[in-house]
Structures are given as structure tokens and as C-alpha cells.
Design a protein around this motif. Sequence first.
Motif, PDB file in Angstrom:
ATOM      1  N   ASP A   5       0.840  -1.198   0.000  1.00 19.43           N
ATOM      2  CA  ASP A   5       0.000   0.000   0.000  1.00 19.43           C
ATOM      3  C   ASP A   5       0.877   1.251   0.000  1.00 19.43           C
ATOM      4  OD1 ASP A   5      -1.783   2.058   0.435  1.00 19.43           O
ATOM      5  OD2 ASP A   5      -2.445   1.353   2.398  1.00 19.43           O
ATOM      6  N   THR A   7      -0.530   4.310  -0.926  1.00 16.28           N
ATOM      7  CA  THR A   7      -1.556   5.319  -1.180  1.00 16.28           C
ATOM      8  C   THR A   7      -1.034   6.722  -0.920  1.00 16.28           C
ATOM      9  OG1 THR A   7      -3.307   3.731  -0.618  1.00 16.28           O
ATOM     10  CG2 THR A   7      -3.900   6.070  -0.614  1.00 16.28           C
ATOM     11  N   CYS A  39      -2.874   1.496  -4.449  1.00 19.10           N
ATOM     12  CA  CYS A  39      -3.389   2.580  -3.618  1.00 19.10           C
ATOM     13  C   CYS A  39      -4.893   2.414  -3.477  1.00 19.10           C
ATOM     14  CB  CYS A  39      -3.047   3.952  -4.200  1.00 19.10           C
ATOM     15  SG  CYS A  39      -3.911   4.388  -5.699  1.00 19.10           S
ATOM     16  N   TRP A  47      -9.386  -0.608  -4.202  1.00 23.95           N
ATOM     17  CA  TRP A  47      -7.941  -0.671  -4.405  1.00 23.95           C
ATOM     18  C   TRP A  47      -7.661  -0.765  -5.889  1.00 23.95           C
ATOM     19  CZ3 TRP A  47      -4.711   0.084  -0.422  1.00 23.95           C
ATOM     20  CH2 TRP A  47      -5.242  -0.086   0.856  1.00 23.95           C
TER      21      TRP A  47
END
Length: 76
Positions: A5, A7, A39, A47
Amino acid sequence: MLLIDLTHTSHTAANTGIQRQARGVYGALAELTATAPICFDPFAQDWRPLDALELQNARGELPVGRSRGAQWTLTQ
């Protein structure tokens, strides 16, 4: 396949400690195994893989700035 991740890191020009760590961990893991940076898209509520600009930012290939906030462009 390892999902990581990124993001906030992929949407900020900040170069804080956590951003440097996230970029470093991603780079190191990508050398060891199949790794997909992802992200959470707040508009799609899902996602997704990083687009080309987000990926450049996550790799630290874009110039860093002073802002610590995440930025989402209209196309993203």
C-alpha cells in the motif's frame, strides 16, 4: 505476488521519514519478489494499481516538495 500500500506516498511530494521508508521498502521488496504497488482510490472506493505518475512518485523519481498533504489529480 506481494501487494504494498503506497496510497499516501504515491500522492505526496513530501520526503518525510515515513515516505523515504515506504519508498525504500518498496524498492527493496521489488528486487526480491514480484511486488505490486497499489493505492486506495477514495473516489472509486476500491484498491487499484498505481498509474504511471503515481508509480514515478512512489519510486522517488519526481522532485520532492514542502507540502506534506496528499494530492489527487482530476484524472486519478
